[in-house]
Write a protein that holds these residues in place. Sequence first.
Motif, PDB file in Angstrom:
ATOM      1  N   THR A 226     -47.071 -27.313  47.077  1.00  0.00           N
ATOM      2  CA  THR A 226     -47.212 -28.772  46.973  1.00  0.00           C
ATOM      3  C   THR A 226     -47.434 -29.398  48.344  1.00  0.00           C
ATOM      4  O   THR A 226     -48.305 -30.260  48.528  1.00  0.00           O
ATOM      5  CB  THR A 226     -45.964 -29.384  46.318  1.00  0.00           C
ATOM      6  N   ILE A 227     -46.674 -28.957  49.321  1.00  0.00           N
ATOM      7  CA  ILE A 227     -46.802 -29.498  50.682  1.00  0.00           C
ATOM      8  C   ILE A 227     -48.157 -29.131  51.277  1.00  0.00           C
ATOM      9  O   ILE A 227     -48.821 -29.963  51.920  1.00  0.00           O
ATOM     10  CB  ILE A 227     -45.653 -28.982  51.561  1.00  0.00           C
ATOM     11  N   VAL A 228     -48.584 -27.891  51.079  1.00  0.00           N
ATOM     12  CA  VAL A 228     -49.884 -27.453  51.601  1.00  0.00           C
ATOM     13  C   VAL A 228     -51.018 -28.279  50.985  1.00  0.00           C
ATOM     14  O   VAL A 228     -51.966 -28.680  51.683  1.00  0.00           O
ATOM     15  CB  VAL A 228     -50.088 -25.952  51.335  1.00  0.00           C
ATOM     16  N   LEU A 229     -50.923 -28.560  49.689  1.00  0.00           N
ATOM     17  CA  LEU A 229     -51.965 -29.361  49.041  1.00  0.00           C
ATOM     18  C   LEU A 229     -52.003 -30.782  49.597  1.00  0.00           C
ATOM     19  O   LEU A 229     -53.084 -31.368  49.734  1.00  0.00           O
ATOM     20  CB  LEU A 229     -51.724 -29.391  47.529  1.00  0.00           C
ATOM     21  N   SER A 230     -50.843 -31.329  49.932  1.00  0.00           N
ATOM     22  CA  SER A 230     -50.829 -32.682  50.505  1.00  0.00           C
ATOM     23  C   SER A 230     -51.505 -32.694  51.875  1.00  0.00           C
ATOM     24  O   SER A 230     -52.241 -33.633  52.204  1.00  0.00           O
ATOM     25  CB  SER A 230     -49.388 -33.194  50.617  1.00  0.00           C
ATOM     26  N   VAL A 231     -51.263 -31.654  52.665  1.00  0.00           N
ATOM     27  CA  VAL A 231     -51.913 -31.560  53.976  1.00  0.00           C
ATOM     28  C   VAL A 231     -53.414 -31.334  53.810  1.00  0.00           C
ATOM     29  O   VAL A 231     -54.241 -31.967  54.489  1.00  0.00           O
ATOM     30  CB  VAL A 231     -51.282 -30.429  54.806  1.00  0.00           C
ATOM     31  N   ALA A 232     -53.787 -30.443  52.882  1.00  0.00           N
ATOM     32  CA  ALA A 232     -55.203 -30.150  52.660  1.00  0.00           C
ATOM     33  C   ALA A 232     -55.962 -31.392  52.204  1.00  0.00           C
ATOM     34  O   ALA A 232     -57.096 -31.643  52.635  1.00  0.00           O
ATOM     35  CB  ALA A 232     -55.343 -29.032  51.629  1.00  0.00           C
ATOM     36  N   SER A 233     -55.340 -32.191  51.341  1.00  0.00           N
ATOM     37  CA  SER A 233     -55.989 -33.403  50.862  1.00  0.00           C
ATOM     38  C   SER A 233     -56.250 -34.373  52.010  1.00  0.00           C
ATOM     39  O   SER A 233     -57.330 -34.993  52.089  1.00  0.00           O
ATOM     40  CB  SER A 233     -55.113 -34.075  49.798  1.00  0.00           C
ATOM     41  N   GLN A 234     -55.308 -34.498  52.915  1.00  0.00           N
ATOM     42  CA  GLN A 234     -55.494 -35.401  54.056  1.00  0.00           C
ATOM     43  C   GLN A 234     -56.552 -34.879  55.024  1.00  0.00           C
ATOM     44  O   GLN A 234     -57.313 -35.666  55.602  1.00  0.00           O
ATOM     45  CB  GLN A 234     -54.161 -35.584  54.782  1.00  0.00           C
ATOM     46  N   VAL A 235     -56.609 -33.570  55.196  1.00  0.00           N
ATOM     47  CA  VAL A 235     -57.643 -32.988  56.063  1.00  0.00           C
ATOM     48  C   VAL A 235     -59.026 -33.225  55.467  1.00  0.00           C
ATOM     49  O   VAL A 235     -59.967 -33.641  56.165  1.00  0.00           O
ATOM     50  CB  VAL A 235     -57.385 -31.481  56.264  1.00  0.00           C
ATOM     51  N   LEU A 236     -59.174 -32.984  54.170  1.00  0.00           N
ATOM     52  CA  LEU A 236     -60.460 -33.198  53.517  1.00  0.00           C
ATOM     53  C   LEU A 236     -60.871 -34.665  53.583  1.00  0.00           C
ATOM     54  O   LEU A 236     -62.067 -34.981  53.665  1.00  0.00           O
ATOM     55  CB  LEU A 236     -60.383 -32.744  52.049  1.00  0.00           C
ATOM     56  N   ASP A 237     -59.894 -35.553  53.568  1.00  0.00           N
ATOM     57  CA  ASP A 237     -60.190 -36.984  53.600  1.00  0.00           C
ATOM     58  C   ASP A 237     -60.720 -37.423  54.960  1.00  0.00           C
ATOM     59  O   ASP A 237     -61.261 -38.530  55.083  1.00  0.00           O
ATOM     60  CB  ASP A 237     -58.920 -37.770  53.258  1.00  0.00           C
ATOM     61  N   GLN A 238     -60.562 -36.577  55.973  1.00  0.00           N
ATOM     62  CA  GLN A 238     -61.041 -36.912  57.309  1.00  0.00           C
ATOM     63  C   GLN A 238     -62.425 -36.343  57.598  1.00  0.00           C
ATOM     64  O   GLN A 238     -63.011 -36.646  58.638  1.00  0.00           O
ATOM     65  CB  GLN A 238     -60.054 -36.375  58.364  1.00  0.00           C
ATOM     66  N   LEU A 239     -62.960 -35.540  56.708  1.00  0.00           N
ATOM     67  CA  LEU A 239     -64.265 -34.911  56.941  1.00  0.00           C
ATOM     68  C   LEU A 239     -65.382 -35.795  56.421  1.00  0.00           C
ATOM     69  O   LEU A 239     -65.473 -36.035  55.202  1.00  0.00           O
ATOM     70  CB  LEU A 239     -64.317 -33.540  56.257  1.00  0.00           C
ATOM     71  N   PRO A 240     -66.249 -36.300  57.284  1.00  0.00           N
ATOM     72  CA  PRO A 240     -67.330 -37.198  56.817  1.00  0.00           C
ATOM     73  C   PRO A 240     -68.318 -36.491  55.889  1.00  0.00           C
ATOM     74  O   PRO A 240     -68.966 -37.140  55.073  1.00  0.00           O
ATOM     75  CB  PRO A 240     -68.003 -37.649  58.110  1.00  0.00           C
ATOM     76  N   GLN A 241     -68.419 -35.168  55.993  1.00  0.00           N
ATOM     77  CA  GLN A 241     -69.341 -34.432  55.122  1.00  0.00           C
ATOM     78  C   GLN A 241     -68.908 -34.494  53.653  1.00  0.00           C
ATOM     79  O   GLN A 241     -69.707 -34.249  52.751  1.00  0.00           O
ATOM     80  CB  GLN A 241     -69.431 -32.963  55.563  1.00  0.00           C
ATOM     81  N   LEU A 242     -67.634 -34.808  53.417  1.00  0.00           N
ATOM     82  CA  LEU A 242     -67.109 -34.857  52.049  1.00  0.00           C
ATOM     83  C   LEU A 242     -66.795 -36.293  51.632  1.00  0.00           C
ATOM     84  O   LEU A 242     -65.877 -36.535  50.856  1.00  0.00           O
ATOM     85  CB  LEU A 242     -65.843 -34.004  51.936  1.00  0.00           C
ATOM     86  N   GLU A 243     -67.567 -37.216  52.137  1.00  0.00           N
ATOM     87  CA  GLU A 243     -67.302 -38.629  51.846  1.00  0.00           C
ATOM     88  C   GLU A 243     -67.358 -38.920  50.347  1.00  0.00           C
ATOM     89  O   GLU A 243     -66.642 -39.777  49.834  1.00  0.00           O
ATOM     90  CB  GLU A 243     -68.307 -39.502  52.597  1.00  0.00           C
ATOM     91  N   TRP A 244     -68.201 -38.184  49.625  1.00  0.00           N
ATOM     92  CA  TRP A 244     -68.298 -38.386  48.178  1.00  0.00           C
ATOM     93  C   TRP A 244     -67.014 -37.997  47.458  1.00  0.00           C
ATOM     94  O   TRP A 244     -66.699 -38.510  46.366  1.00  0.00           O
ATOM     95  CB  TRP A 244     -69.447 -37.532  47.618  1.00  0.00           C
TER      96      TRP A 244
END
Length: 299
Positions: A226-244
């Motif tokens: 659960t903790i790893v997924l929360s960190v992963a979600s925040q990391v993905l939210d910072q990548l402009p390539q995944l803006e969609w």
Amino acid sequence: MSRSDQVSEHGSRTAKESGREGSVPRQRASSRSFLASELKQLFRRGRTQALLLALAAIPVMIAVVVRLSTAVPPGRGPAFLDRITQNGLFVGVTALIVAVPLFLPLTIGVVAGDTIAGEAGHGTLRYLLVAPAGRVRLLLVKYVGAVAFCVAAPLAVALAGAGIGAALFPVGPVTLLSGDVVQPGEALNRMLLIAAYQTVSLLGLSAIGLFLSTLTDVPVGAMAATIVLSVASQVLDQLPQLEWLHPWLFSHYWFGFADLLRQPIGWDSFTSNAMLQAGYIAVFGALAYGRFVSKDVLS
């Protein structure tokens, strides 16, 4: 049929009917009792109290460090850090901002990941299911317990911040982001609104933790995932390539509470956040239900 037999049959039928009529109130009373017992056990647990104390220590540390240090340069550190010396109410807001990316998700991951897996790991899950609880009711009660912690965790940060801020710094009118000035009472209400916003933000993560908790009998594994997924979600939210993808990430609106510090209050972010978290609750609640009702409980 004799008269006595007729009376006996009528009495038996009446007893059955009254039993059926009284079954719903008894089930509701049993559910309330089960929920009250779960909440009492959750908040009496030493680990839960330690997590809340650790969260409350965040604003205390921030306030003490600022009090003992020289003036904080504007623009350095977390938002509103440079305003703490002018108004102690900013301690709570700053502490909530600091707690959002790691500390709050970490504590939620611990509590939510332990919901079902913790009972299985301690060998008590089977006995809970033998009792008149039922799998669906047990799942709902466990999630409500996690939601209660989602309420308590940001509240602990906000209240501790307000208390230590008032003790170490002056308290007065607060200038909002919109430039309007509000009195301390209204500013405290805004801080509580931010805490409520964070509660809503963490509901989706709690549902994810509940689902992961049904997949294993090892609570540490569900907590870590659960903790790893929360960190992963925040990391993905910072990548402009995944803006969609950003609007679909459960952490996307975690910092969207700035509108609560304006006059008038803007509710767009709050509404969008609530709808997103409701979607995660629906999806992962359904997954947890599908997994748990078909799970072989051996411990």
